[in-house]
Design a protein around this motif. Structure first.
Motif, PDB file in Angstrom:
ATOM      1  N   LEU A  98       0.815  -1.205   0.000  1.00 61.80           N
ATOM      2  CA  LEU A  98       0.000   0.000   0.000  1.00 61.80           C
ATOM      3  C   LEU A  98       0.853   1.261   0.000  1.00 61.80           C
ATOM      4  O   LEU A  98       0.468   2.279  -0.590  1.00 61.80           O
ATOM      5  CB  LEU A  98      -0.930  -0.005   1.215  1.00 61.80           C
ATOM      6  N   ARG A  99       2.012   1.196   0.650  1.00 57.81           N
ATOM      7  CA  ARG A  99       2.847   2.400   0.726  1.00 57.81           C
ATOM      8  C   ARG A  99       3.782   2.540  -0.471  1.00 57.81           C
ATOM      9  O   ARG A  99       4.283   3.619  -0.740  1.00 57.81           O
ATOM     10  CB  ARG A  99       3.677   2.402   2.019  1.00 57.81           C
ATOM     11  N   ARG A 100       4.011   1.466  -1.193  1.00 55.22           N
ATOM     12  CA  ARG A 100       5.031   1.515  -2.235  1.00 55.22           C
ATOM     13  C   ARG A 100       4.480   1.409  -3.652  1.00 55.22           C
ATOM     14  O   ARG A 100       5.138   1.858  -4.594  1.00 55.22           O
ATOM     15  CB  ARG A 100       6.039   0.390  -2.002  1.00 55.22           C
ATOM     16  N   LEU A 101       3.309   0.823  -3.819  1.00 53.13           N
ATOM     17  CA  LEU A 101       2.801   0.573  -5.161  1.00 53.13           C
ATOM     18  C   LEU A 101       1.544   1.389  -5.424  1.00 53.13           C
ATOM     19  O   LEU A 101       0.466   1.074  -4.899  1.00 53.13           O
ATOM     20  CB  LEU A 101       2.498  -0.921  -5.332  1.00 53.13           C
ATOM     21  N   PRO A 102       1.616   2.434  -6.248  1.00 56.00           N
ATOM     22  CA  PRO A 102       0.401   3.172  -6.629  1.00 56.00           C
ATOM     23  C   PRO A 102      -0.546   2.267  -7.407  1.00 56.00           C
ATOM     24  O   PRO A 102      -0.117   1.469  -8.264  1.00 56.00           O
ATOM     25  CB  PRO A 102       0.944   4.299  -7.519  1.00 56.00           C
ATOM     26  N   LEU A 103      -1.827   2.367  -7.123  1.00 54.73           N
ATOM     27  CA  LEU A 103      -2.793   1.458  -7.731  1.00 54.73           C
ATOM     28  C   LEU A 103      -2.883   1.613  -9.245  1.00 54.73           C
ATOM     29  O   LEU A 103      -3.211   0.657  -9.949  1.00 54.73           O
ATOM     30  CB  LEU A 103      -4.181   1.702  -7.107  1.00 54.73           C
ATOM     31  N   ASP A 104      -2.567   2.806  -9.745  1.00 51.22           N
ATOM     32  CA  ASP A 104      -2.723   3.017 -11.185  1.00 51.22           C
ATOM     33  C   ASP A 104      -1.606   2.402 -12.015  1.00 51.22           C
ATOM     34  O   ASP A 104      -1.659   2.426 -13.253  1.00 51.22           O
ATOM     35  CB  ASP A 104      -2.822   4.516 -11.487  1.00 51.22           C
ATOM     36  N   VAL A 105      -0.562   1.845 -11.369  1.00 51.33           N
ATOM     37  CA  VAL A 105       0.528   1.233 -12.132  1.00 51.33           C
ATOM     38  C   VAL A 105       0.720  -0.242 -11.768  1.00 51.33           C
ATOM     39  O   VAL A 105       1.783  -0.810 -12.012  1.00 51.33           O
ATOM     40  CB  VAL A 105       1.856   1.998 -11.917  1.00 51.33           C
ATOM     41  N   VAL A 106      -0.309  -0.845 -11.199  1.00 50.35           N
ATOM     42  CA  VAL A 106      -0.198  -2.253 -10.805  1.00 50.35           C
ATOM     43  C   VAL A 106       0.125  -3.131 -12.003  1.00 50.35           C
ATOM     44  O   VAL A 106       0.967  -4.038 -11.926  1.00 50.35           O
ATOM     45  CB  VAL A 106      -1.496  -2.717 -10.120  1.00 50.35           C
ATOM     46  N   PHE A 107      -0.548  -2.873 -13.140  1.00 53.53           N
ATOM     47  CA  PHE A 107      -0.368  -3.720 -14.325  1.00 53.53           C
ATOM     48  C   PHE A 107       0.634  -3.136 -15.316  1.00 53.53           C
ATOM     49  O   PHE A 107       0.987  -3.805 -16.287  1.00 53.53           O
ATOM     50  CB  PHE A 107      -1.708  -3.922 -15.037  1.00 53.53           C
ATOM     51  N   THR A 147      13.236  -6.853  -5.466  1.00 48.75           N
ATOM     52  CA  THR A 147      14.268  -5.943  -4.953  1.00 48.75           C
ATOM     53  C   THR A 147      15.166  -5.392  -6.047  1.00 48.75           C
ATOM     54  O   THR A 147      16.009  -4.534  -5.769  1.00 48.75           O
ATOM     55  CB  THR A 147      15.140  -6.670  -3.909  1.00 48.75           C
ATOM     56  N   VAL A 148      15.004  -5.889  -7.273  1.00 42.84           N
ATOM     57  CA  VAL A 148      15.852  -5.465  -8.389  1.00 42.84           C
ATOM     58  C   VAL A 148      15.130  -4.498  -9.321  1.00 42.84           C
ATOM     59  O   VAL A 148      15.742  -3.551  -9.841  1.00 42.84           O
ATOM     60  CB  VAL A 148      16.353  -6.697  -9.175  1.00 42.84           C
ATOM     61  N   VAL A 149      13.830  -4.718  -9.559  1.00 41.64           N
ATOM     62  CA  VAL A 149      13.091  -3.871 -10.500  1.00 41.64           C
ATOM     63  C   VAL A 149      12.956  -2.457  -9.946  1.00 41.64           C
ATOM     64  O   VAL A 149      13.063  -2.227  -8.741  1.00 41.64           O
ATOM     65  CB  VAL A 149      11.692  -4.471 -10.784  1.00 41.64           C
ATOM     66  N   PRO A 150      12.727  -1.461 -10.820  1.00 37.36           N
ATOM     67  CA  PRO A 150      12.669  -0.065 -10.383  1.00 37.36           C
ATOM     68  C   PRO A 150      11.501   0.206  -9.435  1.00 37.36           C
ATOM     69  O   PRO A 150      10.485  -0.491  -9.440  1.00 37.36           O
ATOM     70  CB  PRO A 150      12.494   0.716 -11.693  1.00 37.36           C
ATOM     71  N   ASP A 151      11.671   1.237  -8.626  1.00 34.14           N
ATOM     72  CA  ASP A 151      10.601   1.718  -7.761  1.00 34.14           C
ATOM     73  C   ASP A 151       9.452   2.210  -8.645  1.00 34.14           C
ATOM     74  O   ASP A 151       9.676   3.025  -9.552  1.00 34.14           O
ATOM     75  CB  ASP A 151      11.130   2.861  -6.886  1.00 34.14           C
ATOM     76  N   PRO A 152       8.224   1.760  -8.409  1.00 37.16           N
ATOM     77  CA  PRO A 152       7.121   2.111  -9.310  1.00 37.16           C
ATOM     78  C   PRO A 152       6.615   3.544  -9.160  1.00 37.16           C
ATOM     79  O   PRO A 152       5.818   3.988  -9.984  1.00 37.16           O
ATOM     80  CB  PRO A 152       6.035   1.120  -8.906  1.00 37.16           C
ATOM     81  N   HIS A 153       7.062   4.284  -8.155  1.00 36.13           N
ATOM     82  CA  HIS A 153       6.519   5.618  -7.954  1.00 36.13           C
ATOM     83  C   HIS A 153       6.823   6.568  -9.113  1.00 36.13           C
ATOM     84  O   HIS A 153       6.033   7.461  -9.416  1.00 36.13           O
ATOM     85  CB  HIS A 153       7.069   6.227  -6.645  1.00 36.13           C
ATOM     86  N   TRP A 154       7.988   6.370  -9.752  1.00 38.93           N
ATOM     87  CA  TRP A 154       8.354   7.348 -10.795  1.00 38.93           C
ATOM     88  C   TRP A 154       7.397   7.275 -11.979  1.00 38.93           C
ATOM     89  O   TRP A 154       7.137   8.284 -12.636  1.00 38.93           O
ATOM     90  CB  TRP A 154       9.788   7.107 -11.247  1.00 38.93           C
ATOM     91  N   ILE A 155       6.816   6.091 -12.244  1.00 32.72           N
ATOM     92  CA  ILE A 155       5.843   5.986 -13.350  1.00 32.72           C
ATOM     93  C   ILE A 155       4.592   6.775 -13.025  1.00 32.72           C
ATOM     94  O   ILE A 155       4.043   7.493 -13.842  1.00 32.72           O
ATOM     95  CB  ILE A 155       5.503   4.523 -13.600  1.00 32.72           C
ATOM     96  N   SER A 156       4.141   6.649 -11.765  1.00 29.62           N
ATOM     97  CA  SER A 156       2.922   7.349 -11.359  1.00 29.62           C
ATOM     98  C   SER A 156       3.098   8.866 -11.394  1.00 29.62           C
ATOM     99  O   SER A 156       2.149   9.605 -11.621  1.00 29.62           O
ATOM    100  CB  SER A 156       2.519   6.899  -9.944  1.00 29.62           C
ATOM    101  N   LEU A 157       4.350   9.328 -11.204  1.00 24.62           N
ATOM    102  CA  LEU A 157       4.591  10.769 -11.130  1.00 24.62           C
ATOM    103  C   LEU A 157       5.002  11.376 -12.465  1.00 24.62           C
ATOM    104  O   LEU A 157       5.228  12.579 -12.559  1.00 24.62           O
ATOM    105  CB  LEU A 157       5.705  11.045 -10.099  1.00 24.62           C
ATOM    106  N   ARG A 158       5.117  10.536 -13.506  1.00 26.38           N
ATOM    107  CA  ARG A 158       5.507  11.075 -14.805  1.00 26.38           C
ATOM    108  C   ARG A 158       4.450  12.042 -15.334  1.00 26.38           C
ATOM    109  O   ARG A 158       3.254  11.809 -15.169  1.00 26.38           O
ATOM    110  CB  ARG A 158       5.707   9.942 -15.816  1.00 26.38           C
ATOM    111  N   PRO A 159       4.862  13.091 -16.039  1.00 27.41           N
ATOM    112  CA  PRO A 159       3.882  14.030 -16.614  1.00 27.41           C
ATOM    113  C   PRO A 159       3.128  13.383 -17.748  1.00 27.41           C
ATOM    114  O   PRO A 159       3.626  12.466 -18.392  1.00 27.41           O
ATOM    115  CB  PRO A 159       4.759  15.182 -17.109  1.00 27.41           C
TER     116      PRO A 159
END
Length: 356
Positions: free
Chosen positions: A275-284, A344-356
Motif C-alpha cells: 500500500l505504501r510503495r505501489l500506486p494502484l494506477d501502475v499495478v499492471f 528488490t531489483v526492478v525499479p521503484d514504481p513511484h516514478w511511473i505514477s509521477l511522470r507528466p
C-alpha cells in the motif's frame, strides 16, 4: 498391496523369540516399507531412486531461468529504465535470501524438535555454515557488480551507501558461519539480525518514510526466512524419522502452529508495504506491480497447500500425505524466494505514477 511367500505357521514363538509375521500380499514387491513416509527403513523403491534428484535439478534449473529472465520479462512494455545486469543481480540476491532462510531455519526448528516425545535420537546434518558462506559470496558478488556498473574501484564502492551495506551483509554472514562452526550456533543470531537490518535499509533508499519501510521489511524478511527455512528443516527431519511416524506427525504439528503466526506477520507486513510503495494506477503497467501479482499468486498456492497439509495431518495418523503436500509447499516457497529477489531489483514504481 504387497506380495511375498506366506508365513510359516510352524515358526517358533514365545518369550525372547519374535512372533511370526505374515509377509504382505499384493501386486507390489515388498521392500520393507513401514507406515508413515513411503520408502520406510529400507529407503525408496528402486524405481523411484532417481525421482527426487531429477525433480531437484529441474526445480533448480527453473529457479535459475526465472531469476535470469524474470526482470526483463516483467519490465517488457513498461517504459521503465533498464537495470544493468538485473538477471545476475537477481540470482545473487536469491542466493542471499536462501542462505538467510536456511540459517535462520536451523536456529528455530531445533526448538520444535526437542519437545517431541519419543523422537529418534538423530538429527539432520547442518547446512548453516555452507549457506552463510554462500550468502556472503553472493553479497560480495553484488559489490563487484556494483563497482563494475558504477565504474568505481572496490574501495570506492565500499564508500557508497549500497556498497557499505552489502559489505556489512557479507561480513555478518561470515561471522554467523564462524559462530556455527565454533559450536555456538545461538551466537549467530546477532550477526544474522545485523544482516536483516542492513538488507532492510538497502531495500528502502527512497526519501519517503524509509524508516517505516525498513521496519516492515525486517519483520517480513524474518518471518519469510523462518517459514521457508524452518519448513525445510522439518521436512528433512521427518524424512530422517520415517520409521517413527508418530514423532514425525507431532513435529509437523508443532511447525504448523508456528507457521500460522508467521503467515499472519507476512500478510500484515506485505499488505502494508504494498500500500505504501505501489500506486494502484501502475499495478499492471510497472515491473514491480507485475512481479508482485506473480508473488501473490504463488502465495495463494502456498496457502492452499499449507491448509491441505494441516487438514490431512489432523485427520490421518499416517503423516505421509501431509509430508508430500508440505514438500510441494516448499518447492513453491522456493519460487517465492526468487520472485521476491526480482522485487528488490526492478525499479521503484513511484516514478511511473509521477511522470507528466
Amino acid at each position: 498391496m504387497f506380495s511375498g511367500p506366506p508365513a510359516d505357521p510352524a515358526a517358533p514363538t514365545g518369550p525372547g523369540l519374535p512372533a511370526a509375521v505374515p509377509a504382505p500380499t499384493g501386486d507390489v514387491p515388498y521392500a520393507g516399507e513401514i507406515p508413515g513416509i513411503p520408502g520406510g527403513a529400507s529407503g525408496p523403491r528402486a524405481g523411484r531412486s532417481w525421482t527426487a534428484p531429477l525433480l531437484l535439478c529441474a526445480a533448480g534449473v527453473l529457479a535459475l531461468l526465472v531469476a535470469l529472465l524474470g526482470p526483463g520479462l516483467v519490465a517488457r512494455g513498461t517504459g521503465e529504465l533498464r537495470i544493468p545486469g538485473a538477471g545476475l543481480t537477481t540470482v545473487l540476491r536469491t542466493v542471499l535470501f536462501a542462505a538467510l532462510a536456511l540459517h535462520l531455519g536451523e536456529l528455530i526448528a531445533p526448538q520444535l524438535v526437542r519437545p517431541v516425545r519419543g523422537r529418534p535420537r538423530t538429527a539432520v546434518r547442518s547446512w548453516a555454515v555452507y549457506a552463510s558462506l554462500a550468502g556472503a559470496a553472493a553479497a560480495a558478488g553484488q559489490i563487484v557488480r556494483l563497482a563494475a556498473v558504477s565504474d568505481l574501484g572496490i574501495t570506492e564502492t565500499y564508500g557508497t551507501r549500497e556498497g557499505g551495506l552489502l559489505l556489512l551483509i557479507a561480513n555478518g554472514l561470515v561471522l554467523a558461519a564462524f559462530c556455527t562452526a565454533s559450536r555456538r550456533p545461538a551466537l549467530a543470531l546477532a550477526p544474522l539480525a545485523l544482516v536483516i537490518g542492513a538488507e532492510a535499509l538497502r531495500a528502502h533508499p527512497e526519501a519517503y518514510s524509509p524508516e517505516f519501510g525498513a521496519a516492515l521489511t525486517v519483520v517480513h524478511l524474518t518471518a519469510a526466512s523462518l517459514w521457508t527455512g524452518g519448513l525445510l528443516y522439518v521436512l528433512r527431519t521427518m524424512w530422517l524419522w520415517r520409521d517413527s511416524p508418530v514423532a514425525a506427525r507431532a513435529l509437523l504439528g508443532r511447525y504448523a502452529r508456528l507457521a500460522i503466526w508467521l503467515y499472519v506477520a507476512l500478510a500484515a507486513t506485505g499488505t502494508a508495504s504494498t500500500l505504501r510503495r505501489l500506486p494502484l494506477d501502475v499495478v499492471f503497467t510497472s515491473a514491480y506491480g507485475r512481479t508482485l501479482l506473480v508473488k501473490l499468486a504463488l502465495m495463494a498456492v502456498v496457502s492452499v497447500l499449507a491448509v491441505a497439509a494441516r487438514r490431512r495431518m489432523l485427520r490421518d495418523a499416517d503423516p505421509s500425505v501431509a509430508h508430500r503436500l508440505a514438500r510441494r509447499e516448499q518447492v513453491v516457497l522456493g519460487l517465492v524466494v526468487v520472485v521476491s529477489a526480482i522485487l528488490t531489483v526492478v525499479p521503484d514504481p513511484h516514478w511511473i505514477s509521477l511522470r507528466p
